[in-house]
Design a protein around this motif. Structure first.
Motif, PDB file in Angstrom:
ATOM      1  N   ALA A   4      12.043  -0.486  -0.629  1.00  0.00           N
ATOM      2  CA  ALA A   4      10.783   0.216  -0.978  1.00  0.00           C
ATOM      3  C   ALA A   4      10.820   1.747  -0.344  1.00  0.00           C
ATOM      4  N   ILE A   5      11.097   2.039   0.874  1.00  0.00           N
ATOM      5  CA  ILE A   5      11.126   3.104   1.708  1.00  0.00           C
ATOM      6  C   ILE A   5      11.978   3.982   0.892  1.00  0.00           C
ATOM      7  N   LEU A   6      13.318   3.466   0.512  1.00  0.00           N
ATOM      8  CA  LEU A   6      14.187   4.180  -0.281  1.00  0.00           C
ATOM      9  C   LEU A   6      13.324   4.771  -1.224  1.00  0.00           C
ATOM     10  N   LEU A  65       0.928  -1.078   0.080  1.00  0.00           N
ATOM     11  CA  LEU A  65       0.135   0.019  -0.087  1.00  0.00           C
ATOM     12  C   LEU A  65       0.820   1.246  -0.058  1.00  0.00           C
ATOM     13  N   PHE A  66       1.952   1.123   0.584  1.00  0.00           N
ATOM     14  CA  PHE A  66       2.774   2.211   0.740  1.00  0.00           C
ATOM     15  C   PHE A  66       3.618   2.787  -0.307  1.00  0.00           C
ATOM     16  N   THR A  67       3.222   2.062  -1.570  1.00  0.00           N
ATOM     17  CA  THR A  67       3.759   2.527  -3.011  1.00  0.00           C
ATOM     18  C   THR A  67       2.919   3.490  -3.812  1.00  0.00           C
ATOM     19  N   TYR A  68       1.917   3.969  -2.993  1.00  0.00           N
ATOM     20  CA  TYR A  68       1.017   4.756  -3.757  1.00  0.00           C
ATOM     21  C   TYR A  68       1.626   6.120  -4.076  1.00  0.00           C
ATOM     22  N   PRO A  69       2.719   6.676  -3.592  1.00  0.00           N
ATOM     23  CA  PRO A  69       3.270   7.836  -4.100  1.00  0.00           C
ATOM     24  C   PRO A  69       3.839   7.812  -5.264  1.00  0.00           C
ATOM     25  N   ALA A  70       4.830   6.485  -5.423  1.00  0.00           N
ATOM     26  CA  ALA A  70       5.133   6.270  -6.829  1.00  0.00           C
ATOM     27  C   ALA A  70       4.078   6.230  -7.868  1.00  0.00           C
ATOM     28  N   MET A  71       2.988   5.765  -7.530  1.00  0.00           N
ATOM     29  CA  MET A  71       2.190   5.577  -8.548  1.00  0.00           C
ATOM     30  C   MET A  71       1.222   6.845  -8.735  1.00  0.00           C
ATOM     31  N   VAL A  72       1.050   7.663  -7.721  1.00  0.00           N
ATOM     32  CA  VAL A  72       0.643   9.307  -8.136  1.00  0.00           C
ATOM     33  C   VAL A  72       1.588   9.914  -9.177  1.00  0.00           C
ATOM     34  N   TYR A  89       8.800  -1.182  -6.182  1.00  0.00           N
ATOM     35  CA  TYR A  89       8.035  -2.387  -6.725  1.00  0.00           C
ATOM     36  C   TYR A  89       9.327  -3.600  -6.460  1.00  0.00           C
ATOM     37  N   PHE A  90      10.368  -3.279  -6.807  1.00  0.00           N
ATOM     38  CA  PHE A  90      11.573  -4.243  -6.552  1.00  0.00           C
ATOM     39  C   PHE A  90      11.405  -4.827  -4.877  1.00  0.00           C
ATOM     40  N   GLY A  91      11.346  -3.931  -4.116  1.00  0.00           N
ATOM     41  CA  GLY A  91      11.014  -4.149  -2.766  1.00  0.00           C
ATOM     42  C   GLY A  91       9.947  -4.867  -2.471  1.00  0.00           C
ATOM     43  N   VAL A  92       8.640  -4.597  -3.162  1.00  0.00           N
ATOM     44  CA  VAL A  92       7.509  -5.249  -2.700  1.00  0.00           C
ATOM     45  C   VAL A  92       7.734  -6.740  -3.418  1.00  0.00           C
ATOM     46  N   VAL A  93       8.292  -7.048  -4.698  1.00  0.00           N
ATOM     47  CA  VAL A  93       8.666  -8.193  -5.240  1.00  0.00           C
ATOM     48  C   VAL A  93       9.457  -8.988  -4.248  1.00  0.00           C
TER      49      VAL A  93
END
Length: 310
Positions: free
Chosen positions: A300-302, A120-127, A151-155
């Protein structure tokens, strides 16, 4: 050298206090948001489903947002809200707080709180990506790198979770939460112009009121009304905590933090949210973790921190 006047000293002191209080608000708001996934998992353990839990959460939060909206609009200096902005605000609640929340809760039925929070935290990149696609905003190498890192972090975390749980449902759960992040990203993208016209607190309150309507319709179609009364009483406690402690309080805290210390600093502080969720999930829920979990979280946080920088 000219000595500072008493007025200048007082202004500097007030500014410093305002800044420190803004940091505290951002930290506390981030922590309260991080609790959300934990209480959802605790409620699921009592046998309640995503639709019923979302209904409890939204309807328990509704009076607070109605009160805030009424308080703001009752001031003599407030200009009337245009009908188009009113309808748009209520409608955007469908994307931001109904669809996104429903997909998020549904995803949590299949994956860990740690993986859900990071996805869910990836939304800023999506925006950032959606703003480039639909609004023609510039996208540079830094944003591309941020999206890739997210997305590398999520994968990385997803692969390890599949190995730990041996469940075929992990992929479906991640897909649901990605859908939640995408829905929330569209909400952020389309909400900004209306928010600037009518104010963030009025807009947020209207969006929450609108989303509660959609949640109520969904519940009325899919669940018997009596099911609200046939749950373990502790579920009502979890519902109230999700409504007030994990939704109402942090939403206003984060908004006020943005006013006091700026959106960039608030976003950077918010980056510790997944870390807090990971710690709480391990300590309270007993979820398994590994070096790959932690590595995926850090990567992902990075990535999100790159998007947050101006």
């Amino acid at each position: 050298m000219t000595e500072p006047t008493d007025g200048e000293t007082n202004n500097h002191g007030e500014s410093a206090i305002r800044f420190r209080s803004g940091v505290v608000l951002a930290i506390v708001g981030t922590f309260l948001f991080a609790l959300k996934s934990i209480f959802i998992k605790l409620a699921f353990a009592e046998g309640v489903g995503a639709t019923l839990l979302l209904t409890l959460r939204m309807f328990l939060a509704l009076p607070f947002y109605v009160f805030v909206f009424w308080s703001l609009r009752s001031r003599a200096d407030r200009k009337p809200i245009a009908t188009s902005d009113l309808v748009r605000s209520l409608g955007l609640g469908f994307l931001g707080y109904y669809l996104a929340s429903y997909l998020d809760l549904s995803g949590l039925e299949y994956i860990s709180a740690q993986l859900e929070r990071l996805t869910l935290f990836t939304y800023p990149a999506m925006v950032a990506l959606l703003a480039w696609l639909f609004l023609g905003e510039k996208i540079d190498r830094r944003i591309i790198a941020a999206i890739a890192l997210c997305y590398f972090g999520v994968v990385m975390m997803y692969g390890q979770e599949q190995a730990l749980t041996s469940s075929s449902d992990v992929r479906f759960g991640v897909a649901l939460v990605v859908g939640a992040a995408l829905s929330y990203s569209f909400y952020i993208l389309f909400a900004k112009p209306t928010m600037q016209r009518i104010g963030s607190r009025e807009f947020t309150s209207l969006a929450m009121i609108g989303s509660t309507f959609f949640v109520g319709v969904h519940f009325a179609i899919t669940d018997p009304i009596a099911s609200v009364l046939n749950v373990n009483p502790i579920v009502y406690v979890y519902g109230f905590v999700l409504a007030f402690v994990c939704t109402v309080l942090p939403s206003f805290m984060i908004n006020e933090a943005i006013v006091r210390i700026g959106a960039t600093r608030t976003t950077v502080i918010g980056s510790v949210g997944p870390v807090l969720t990971m710690g709480l999930a391990i300590g309270i829920l007993g979820e398994p973790t590994s070096i790959q979990h932690i590595g995926g979280m850090v990567i992902a946080i990075l990535g999100v921190s790159f998007v947050a920088k101006k």
